[in-house]
Design a protein around this motif. Structure first.
Motif, PDB file in Angstrom:
ATOM      1  N   ILE A  30      12.412  39.376  22.737  1.00 19.79           N
ATOM      2  CA  ILE A  30      13.583  38.604  22.319  1.00 19.79           C
ATOM      3  C   ILE A  30      14.250  37.958  23.531  1.00 19.79           C
ATOM      4  CG2 ILE A  30      15.901  38.781  21.341  1.00 19.79           C
ATOM      5  CD1 ILE A  30      14.801  40.961  19.487  1.00 19.79           C
ATOM      6  N   ILE A  31      14.402  38.734  24.601  1.00 21.92           N
ATOM      7  CA  ILE A  31      15.041  38.204  25.813  1.00 21.92           C
ATOM      8  C   ILE A  31      14.212  37.061  26.390  1.00 21.92           C
ATOM      9  CG2 ILE A  31      15.620  38.762  28.214  1.00 21.92           C
ATOM     10  CD1 ILE A  31      16.425  41.533  27.280  1.00 21.92           C
ATOM     11  N   ALA A  32      12.880  37.224  26.396  1.00 20.37           N
ATOM     12  CA  ALA A  32      12.024  36.166  26.929  1.00 20.37           C
ATOM     13  C   ALA A  32      12.159  34.882  26.121  1.00 20.37           C
ATOM     14  CB  ALA A  32      10.573  36.639  26.934  1.00 20.37           C
ATOM     15  N   LEU A  33      12.236  35.016  24.782  1.00 20.40           N
ATOM     16  CA  LEU A  33      12.393  33.834  23.933  1.00 20.40           C
ATOM     17  C   LEU A  33      13.724  33.139  24.179  1.00 20.40           C
ATOM     18  CD1 LEU A  33      10.879  35.166  20.567  1.00 20.40           C
ATOM     19  CD2 LEU A  33       9.895  33.432  22.082  1.00 20.40           C
ATOM     20  N   VAL A  34      14.776  33.943  24.272  1.00 20.50           N
ATOM     21  CA  VAL A  34      16.116  33.374  24.506  1.00 20.50           C
ATOM     22  C   VAL A  34      16.158  32.649  25.848  1.00 20.50           C
ATOM     23  CG1 VAL A  34      18.538  33.937  24.905  1.00 20.50           C
ATOM     24  CG2 VAL A  34      17.292  35.039  23.037  1.00 20.50           C
ATOM     25  N   VAL A  35      15.618  33.295  26.883  1.00 20.01           N
ATOM     26  CA  VAL A  35      15.612  32.682  28.210  1.00 20.01           C
ATOM     27  C   VAL A  35      14.796  31.396  28.203  1.00 20.01           C
ATOM     28  CG1 VAL A  35      14.838  32.964  30.598  1.00 20.01           C
ATOM     29  CG2 VAL A  35      16.005  34.835  29.443  1.00 20.01           C
ATOM     30  N   GLY A  36      13.649  31.436  27.538  1.00 21.10           N
ATOM     31  CA  GLY A  36      12.823  30.242  27.465  1.00 21.10           C
ATOM     32  C   GLY A  36      13.526  29.083  26.784  1.00 21.10           C
ATOM     33  N   CYS A  37      14.230  29.384  25.687  1.00 20.47           N
ATOM     34  CA  CYS A  37      14.982  28.336  24.991  1.00 20.47           C
ATOM     35  C   CYS A  37      16.082  27.759  25.868  1.00 20.47           C
ATOM     36  CB  CYS A  37      15.567  28.898  23.686  1.00 20.47           C
ATOM     37  SG  CYS A  37      14.316  29.293  22.435  1.00 20.47           S
ATOM     38  N   LEU A  38      16.770  28.639  26.600  1.00 23.92           N
ATOM     39  CA  LEU A  38      17.842  28.175  27.479  1.00 23.92           C
ATOM     40  C   LEU A  38      17.295  27.288  28.590  1.00 23.92           C
ATOM     41  CD1 LEU A  38      20.023  31.419  27.806  1.00 23.92           C
ATOM     42  CD2 LEU A  38      20.595  29.318  26.564  1.00 23.92           C
ATOM     43  N   ILE A  39      16.144  27.660  29.144  1.00 29.64           N
ATOM     44  CA  ILE A  39      15.541  26.842  30.200  1.00 29.64           C
ATOM     45  C   ILE A  39      15.157  25.473  29.659  1.00 29.64           C
ATOM     46  CG2 ILE A  39      13.530  26.635  31.720  1.00 29.64           C
ATOM     47  CD1 ILE A  39      13.597  29.668  32.066  1.00 29.64           C
ATOM     48  N   LEU A  40      14.554  25.454  28.471  1.00 30.87           N
ATOM     49  CA  LEU A  40      14.157  24.186  27.862  1.00 30.87           C
ATOM     50  C   LEU A  40      15.364  23.312  27.576  1.00 30.87           C
ATOM     51  CD1 LEU A  40      11.960  22.380  26.674  1.00 30.87           C
ATOM     52  CD2 LEU A  40      12.215  23.618  24.500  1.00 30.87           C
ATOM     53  N   LEU A  41      16.431  23.932  27.048  1.00 30.29           N
ATOM     54  CA  LEU A  41      17.646  23.184  26.752  1.00 30.29           C
ATOM     55  C   LEU A  41      18.261  22.628  28.027  1.00 30.29           C
ATOM     56  CD1 LEU A  41      19.768  22.273  24.687  1.00 30.29           C
ATOM     57  CD2 LEU A  41      20.912  24.483  25.003  1.00 30.29           C
ATOM     58  N   SER A  42      18.300  23.449  29.095  1.00 32.06           N
ATOM     59  CA  SER A  42      18.855  22.998  30.372  1.00 32.06           C
ATOM     60  C   SER A  42      18.060  21.827  30.924  1.00 32.06           C
ATOM     61  CB  SER A  42      18.844  24.153  31.384  1.00 32.06           C
ATOM     62  OG  SER A  42      19.614  25.229  30.922  1.00 32.06           O
ATOM     63  N   ALA A  65      19.525  18.101  31.590  1.00 26.95           N
ATOM     64  CA  ALA A  65      19.443  17.525  32.937  1.00 26.95           C
ATOM     65  C   ALA A  65      18.747  16.171  32.904  1.00 26.95           C
ATOM     66  CB  ALA A  65      18.708  18.486  33.870  1.00 26.95           C
ATOM     67  N   LEU A  66      17.680  16.066  32.099  1.00 26.86           N
ATOM     68  CA  LEU A  66      16.957  14.804  31.977  1.00 26.86           C
ATOM     69  C   LEU A  66      17.826  13.719  31.372  1.00 26.86           C
ATOM     70  CD1 LEU A  66      14.173  13.461  32.377  1.00 26.86           C
ATOM     71  CD2 LEU A  66      13.613  14.145  30.031  1.00 26.86           C
ATOM     72  N   TYR A  67      18.590  14.085  30.329  1.00 20.44           N
ATOM     73  CA  TYR A  67      19.502  13.136  29.683  1.00 20.44           C
ATOM     74  C   TYR A  67      20.586  12.673  30.653  1.00 20.44           C
ATOM     75  CZ  TYR A  67      23.427  11.562  26.812  1.00 20.44           C
ATOM     76  OH  TYR A  67      24.490  10.856  26.304  1.00 20.44           O
ATOM     77  N   TRP A  68      21.153  13.628  31.404  1.00 16.94           N
ATOM     78  CA  TRP A  68      22.233  13.298  32.346  1.00 16.94           C
ATOM     79  C   TRP A  68      21.703  12.393  33.454  1.00 16.94           C
ATOM     80  CZ3 TRP A  68      22.750  14.307  37.594  1.00 16.94           C
ATOM     81  CH2 TRP A  68      24.011  14.074  38.132  1.00 16.94           C
ATOM     82  N   ARG A  69      20.492  12.668  33.935  1.00 12.27           N
ATOM     83  CA  ARG A  69      19.928  11.868  35.020  1.00 12.27           C
ATOM     84  C   ARG A  69      19.694  10.425  34.571  1.00 12.27           C
ATOM     85  NH1 ARG A  69      14.567  13.458  38.634  1.00 12.27           N
ATOM     86  NH2 ARG A  69      14.625  11.634  39.993  1.00 12.27           N
ATOM     87  N   ARG A  70      19.127  10.244  33.356  1.00 15.14           N
ATOM     88  CA  ARG A  70      18.887   8.889  32.860  1.00 15.14           C
ATOM     89  C   ARG A  70      20.197   8.144  32.646  1.00 15.14           C
ATOM     90  NH1 ARG A  70      13.998   9.678  28.387  1.00 15.14           N
ATOM     91  NH2 ARG A  70      12.346  10.161  29.919  1.00 15.14           N
TER      92      ARG A  70
END
Length: 655
Positions: free
Chosen positions: A265-277, A281-286
């Motif tokens: 569960i922790i791995a899934l949550v962390v993975g989702c947070l990394i993907l969201l971040s 970041a990509l949206y902000w940079r563009r």
């Protein structure tokens, strides 16, 4: 000391330390029943401690250190139920009576006592098998510092040491006594202790393995004994010479109590947070790339000011308000309307080539950084003056104690930086660079680190300023050579890294080189541009050639003079090198054994100079990182605390 002090019945705080007060402490001091803080240390007071002092029942701090007091340590002192600090070190005091020169048993009735300093007196244990000298203190449940060194306590180190405040005791100093036998294994119960001093006793046997239970221990001095055997395996630190393993980092191992499902569960949550971040970041940079470039739009204005406001704050930028000047402009002291504190206004000379770009570089560098050891910027200002000419300025918080350059090289040396202040400044600057290099959203290379760019506030805290030559580097780059902006030649002659002279790009390693020069200058008192440095001979070589054999000759005489006042003269040959000079007949002596050095030099100055040299390696890749520099300097600070605890204590020989 006048007996009329007893008439000041509303006094709550008395600090008369470091004067030339003589005579006896008057009995009338007992009239000050509101007194909470009494500091009469570092004087030449004599006689006995007046019994009437016990009438001051509100006292929580008593410091009578470094006087000529004699007689008994009053057992009545145990009646101060609110006492936090009691420092009677470096006197000629004895115990409860002339036959039993021990710690009064009543001291066990001080429940809130944090610091007890009894070093360098005439205390002793009267029996070779006596364990009593430490027993009265086992009831002091909040004791943090116990210094009973340089007395005549004999016998074995009592097992009752385990009954000291195991949850609070941090420093234990029993060095310079006549303790014999083995180190009590119960010392391992002092799990919160981080400094232990047992040197210059008659201890024998092996170091007890239980010392490994002292997980917070950072400094242990057990030299000058007759110890034997192996080092306990529980010790760590990564020192290869002693085959010590690296200390484990708390919390580095995963928690074993987590089940497989919890980990998933922790791995899934962390993975989702990394993907969201990543997506954010990509949206902000563009979004940022779509914005048109603007000379001032990227600057965060922290307050709205006008040219008129700045003009009035400096009385029209008059010469009397000028406090400094540099390559691209001048700095004025001013007071903004409705502001309580003074400000420093850096006005750019836009006629100077590169000044306008320097303004933008400094604004960009400072807009998103916040650190206690960086000069605080209040606003960036870009407009026109009364004549319609372009006007650019930066407004900073004013630093009342000037620059490090002024303190190191002022003509009037009546006030100079102490060893403690120099070490603090070195730590402050290292912390600022570590933040700029490794903890900014966009790492920053300062490019012009030197004493004139280090400013001091009224508490003598150092703040790095002047980012006019700063270089912004990519946060994702492996190298610091990817700069986005720089102005002209990088750095200042004497402080700039040698690779800059052959076209090298701004780098972290370049800042580290400048820091190394800064450290050597602070502790030798010599500028890198001193006239003695020529024909390939420089400050680096000056220190490297003498650091171990002639250390006292290269240290700033102002530091040595202060050490001479604080501590007894060094033994052996080193005394001949005070102030960098040799006595008659000693001209040919060029070697001082490290063990004979003054402890301030051996435990503080010498390792700091070694750090400076480590920053000046010719190859940039071999220079020490700022993370390691800050860690090492903090270790030196702890060692200096240990030295200062025992300062000004001449040796008392065993009877």
């Amino acid at each position: 000391m006048s007996p009329h002090i007893g008439n000041l019945s509303f006094l709550r705080f008395i600090n008369l330390r470091n004067n030339s007060l003589s005579g006896k402490i008057p009995q009338q001091i007992g009239h000050l029943f509101r007194l909470q803080h009494l500091n009469l240390s570092d004087n030449i007071l004599e006689g006995v401690i007046p019994v009437n002092l016990t009438y001051c029942s509100e006292l929580n701090i008593i410091s009578l250190r470094s006087n000529r007091l004699m007689g008994n340590i009053l057992s009545e002192l145990g009646s101060f139920t609110k006492l936090l600090t009691l420092n009677l070190a470096t006197n000629n005091l004895t115990g409860e009576n002339n036959f039993v020169r021990q710690v009064p048993a009543s001291f066990g009735d001080l429940p809130d006592l944090r610091w007890l300093g009894l070093s360098n007196n005439n205390l002793e244990s009267y029996s070779a098998n006596d364990l009593y000298f430490i027993t009265p203190l086992t009831n002091c449940s909040n004791l943090e510092i116990l210094d009973m060194s340089l007395n005549n306590f004999g016998g074995v180190l009592p097992n009752s040491v385990a009954n000291l405040s195991t949850n609070s005791l941090q420093i234990l100093a029993l060095d310079g006594n006549r303790l014999s036998g083995q180190i009590a294994s119960s010392i391992g119960n002092l799990t919160q202790m981080f400094q232990l001093y047992l040197s210059e006793n008659k201890l024998e046997g092996s170091i007890p393995p239980s010392i490994g239970n002292c997980k917070n221990l950072q400094y242990m001095d057990i030299s000058d004994n007759s110890l034997s055997g192996d080092i306990p395996p529980q010790l760590c630190g990564g020192v290869s010479e002693f085959q010590l393993p690296a200390c484990p980092i708390k919390g580095s191992e995963p928690r074993k109590i987590l089940g497989r499902k919890q980990k998933l569960i922790i791995a899934l949550v962390v993975g989702c947070l990394i993907l969201l971040s990543f997506l954010l970041a990509l949206y902000w940079r563009r979004k940022q790339e779509k914005k048109p470039p603007s000379a001032v739009s990227s600057i965060n204005f922290l307050s709205k000011v006008s040219y008129e406001t700045l003009h009035q704050a400096t009385s029209g930028f008059i010469p009397n308000a000028l406090i400094g000047s540099g390559s691209f402009g001048s700095v004025y002291k001013g007071i903004l309307e409705n502001e309580e504190n003074s400000v420093a206004i850096k006005v750019f000379n836009l006629q100077q080539k590169g000044a306008s770009k320097s303004f933008m570089v400094e604004c960009d560098a400072l807009r998103n950084i916040r650190h206690r050891n960086l000069v605080q910027i209040l606003t960036c200002f870009s407009s026109t003056d009364y004549n319609g000419n372009e006007f650019k300025a930066l407004v900073f918080k004013y630093m009342s104690d000037g620059s490090l350059e002024q303190w190191l090289h002022r003509e009037n040396q009546s006030r100079s930086l102490s060893l403690h202040q120099r070490l603090n400044i070195a730590v402050d600057v290292a912390s600022a660079l570590y933040y700029l290099h490794d903890h900014c959203e966009q790492p920053i290379i300062h490019c012009d680190l030197k004493p004139s760019n280090i400013l001091l506030d009224d508490d003598m805290n150092a703040h790095v300023g002047d980012f006019g030559l700063a270089s912004l580097i990519s946060a994702t780059a492996d190298s610091s050579l990817n700069q986005s902006s720089t102005v002209g030649i990088t750095g200042t002659i004497g402080y700039a890294a040698p690779e800059y002279a052959i076209g090298g790009e701004p780098s972290r390693q370049g800042d580290i080189y400048s820091y190394g020069i800064l450290v050597l200058e602070m502790f030798t008192g010599r500028r890198p541009t001193d006239e003695m440095f020529k024909d390939g001979f420089n400050l680096h070589n000056f220190v490297k050639m003498a650091i171990h054999e002639r250390t006292m000759q290269i240290v700033d005489p102002a530091i040595l003079a202060a050490i001479e006042e604080k501590a007894p003269a060094a033994k052996g040959k080193e005394a001949n090198y005070i102030n960098g000079e040799t006595e008659a007949g000693e001209e040919n002596i060029n070697y001082v054994n490290i063990s004979e050095m003054n402890p301030f030099v051996r435990k503080c100055i010498l390792p700091v100079l070694e750090i400076g040299l480590a920053c000046l390696e010719k190859s940039p890749k071999r220079r020490v990182k700022m993370q390691n520099v800050t860690g090492e300097l903090h270790r030196i600070q702890n060692a200096l605390i240990g030295v200062e605890i025992r300062r000004e204590r001449p040796k008392i020989r065993a009877k």
